[in-house]
Motif scaffolding. Structure first.
Motif, PDB file in Angstrom:
ATOM      1  N   ASP A 287       0.827  -1.204   0.000  1.00  0.00           N
ATOM      2  CA  ASP A 287       0.000   0.000   0.000  1.00  0.00           C
ATOM      3  C   ASP A 287       0.862   1.255   0.000  1.00  0.00           C
ATOM      4  OD1 ASP A 287      -2.530  -1.221   0.009  1.00  0.00           O
ATOM      5  OD2 ASP A 287      -2.489  -1.474   2.177  1.00  0.00           O
TER       6      ASP A 287
ATOM      7  N   PHE B 110      -5.028  -0.784  -3.902  1.00  0.00           N
ATOM      8  CA  PHE B 110      -4.962  -0.591  -2.453  1.00  0.00           C
ATOM      9  C   PHE B 110      -5.774  -1.657  -1.733  1.00  0.00           C
ATOM     10  CE2 PHE B 110      -3.950   3.825  -3.772  1.00  0.00           C
ATOM     11  CZ  PHE B 110      -2.762   3.973  -3.070  1.00  0.00           C
TER      12      PHE B 110
ATOM     13  N   ARG C  45       2.284   1.885  -3.274  1.00  0.00           N
ATOM     14  CA  ARG C  45       1.255   2.407  -4.182  1.00  0.00           C
ATOM     15  C   ARG C  45       0.982   3.888  -3.913  1.00  0.00           C
ATOM     16  NH1 ARG C  45      -0.557  -2.752  -2.905  1.00  0.00           N
ATOM     17  NH2 ARG C  45      -0.424  -4.188  -4.678  1.00  0.00           N
TER      18      ARG C  45
END
Length: 449
Positions: free
Chosen positions: A143, A179, A146
């Motif tokens: 995450d 996500f 990202r």
């Protein structure tokens, strides 16, 4: 309304108090702007720069619209929790940040999840927090990688290009981007749910990307004297006789504006700088449905005892559990000391989704929930005021976003214009942008007359 309502007094610029006091000889002007919020004030400022006199008619007792600050027992209470994003291009263009004496939040948030505190800090603004950010259980390592990718994506597009993308919902965008549910529920939903004033993350994805970019490139700030200082600064640049308070407009007829007090005014050009509901009334259109707006409730407390260290880091405090009364908390006086008298702490608690509010019951529920956050001292907090704002922001789902930031016509007819965030996207930046664009259209029209 809760206690201390009689103590409320908004910051007010030096203006004529009532249209009823104006001589009939003064009733003709070049431009009349209906509404003294940020869009109307911005439009009047740009018109003045172009040498065009505008008269603002404001129905209430002060300028600013939703962007106002009240004074209660020495505290400065913004009408709902609000921040200025310093990266707003329109704010940078028109406002004098130095005169606003901005106080800044740190970049990031503390998240309350299952009785534990999780932190997510922006390592690009605070390099020493890099390892803390990587170790945070707000999201997975993937995450966080990202997030870096999302930063690059939003920085690689211009603001116009961000809005020209085909939109989906924010929630769908986040999932498609890869996500995890973990970071969506622990960070994106509580943080951007507070920004959008809706927890379903149904807001358009291109507006999400716009906000994400600005939170990364700039800072979240509070003017030292309250959010209302923004409106006061814009009003102070106009002549005192350009703003008339307590001047509600009943109807329009061609170039004539009829006030509720029976008076009429004539102008070559009329600008509607009011929200969608008020505009519908003046234009004879069907009123927008309630779901066309996102609403919020802000409850303010005063504490005479220091809060725990976890709350005193100049970070937003987010609740990952959205079924409670407490959604987001901000310790405003830690960020902007002028918001509270010496020795006092000002706490703002935001609650989304309430259609009606029993302020007394809500206050007790908030206190009960926050004792598990901050201890029994919460029981001694003093309730200052509750603001329930049913039309806090226009809703902005993907079907409203289209392929352009400005999704409604600003010029309605030859001599009638409109501006405000309801014509674009929900933000101070949009209010200022549309105000500037309308002023430029009027300037060009007057050149060609």
């Amino acid at each position: 309304m809760p206690t201390n309502s009689s103590a409320l007094s908004a910051n007010q610029p030096r203006v004529k108090p009532s249209a009823a006091e104006v001589n009939t000889a003064d009733l003709e002007t070049s431009v009349i702007i209906v509404g003294g919020g940020i869009a109307g004030l911005t439009c009047a400022n740009y018109l003045k720069q172009a040498g065009i006199r505008a008269l603002i008619l404001e129905a209430s007792d002060g300028v600013g619209g939703r962007v106002r600050t009240d004074h209660v027992d020495g505290f400065r209470l913004d009408r709902g929790f609000q921040i200025l994003l310093t990266a707003y291009p329109e704010a940078q263009r028109l406002l004098n940040y130095a005169d606003l004496n901005l106080n800044h939040f740190r970049a990031g948030a503390m998240v309350r999840h299952q009785n534990n505190w999780l932190s997510l800090l922006n390592p690009f603004q605070e390099p020493l927090s890099t390892f803390q950010a990587l170790a945070s259980s707000v999201g997975t390592v993937g995450d966080k990688l990202r997030i870096v990718e999302l930063i690059r994506r939003t920085q690689g597009l211009s603001l116009d290009e961000l809005f020209q993308q085909s939109p989906t919902t924010t929630l769908a965008f986040l999932r498609d981007f890869g996500f995890s549910d973990q970071i969506i529920e622990r960070f994106f939903r509580p943080f951007f749910g507070g920004v959008f004033l809706e927890d379903g993350l149904t807001t358009s994805s291109n507006f999400f990307e716009f906000c994400f970019r600005l939170f990364f490139t700039g800072q979240a700030a509070l003017p030292a004297n309250g959010i209302g200082a923004i409106a006061d600064q814009l009003a102070s640049r106009l002549s005192p006789d350009q703003i008339r308070l307590h001047s509600a407009v009943a109807r329009l007829d061609g170039k004539t504006v009829y006030l509720t007090n029976g008076q009429s005014l004539i102008a070559n050009t009329i600008v509607l700088a009011v929200d969608a509901a008020q505009a519908a009334v003046l234009l004879g259109r069907q009123a927008p449905a309630e779901h066309a707006f996102n609403h919020t409730t802000c409850t303010y407390f005063a504490s005479s005892t220091p809060l725990p260290d976890v709350a005193r880091q100049k970070l937003l405090l987010l609740n990952a559990t959205r079924s409670t009364a407490v959604h987001n908390v901000a310790i405003l006086s830690d960020v902007a000391p002028n918001y509270a008298p010496a020795g006092q702490t000002l706490v703002s608690v935001s609650t989304q989704g309430l259609e009606t509010v029993n302020a007394t019951a809500l206050t007790e529920q908030i206190k009960q929930e926050l004792t598990s956050w901050f201890g029994d001292d919460v029981n001694h907090w003093r309730h200052l005021h509750t603001y329930h704002i049913p039309h806090a922001l226009p809703a902005y789902p993907p079907d409203r976003a289209g392929t352009d930031a400005i999704h409604e016509l600003l010029k309605l007819s030859e001599n009638l214009y409109q501006c405000g965030d309801q014509t674009a996207y929900p933000s101070l930046n949009a209010a200022m942008q549309t105000g500037r664009l309308v002023a430029d259209m009027i300037r060009k029209q007057e050149i060609h007359v």
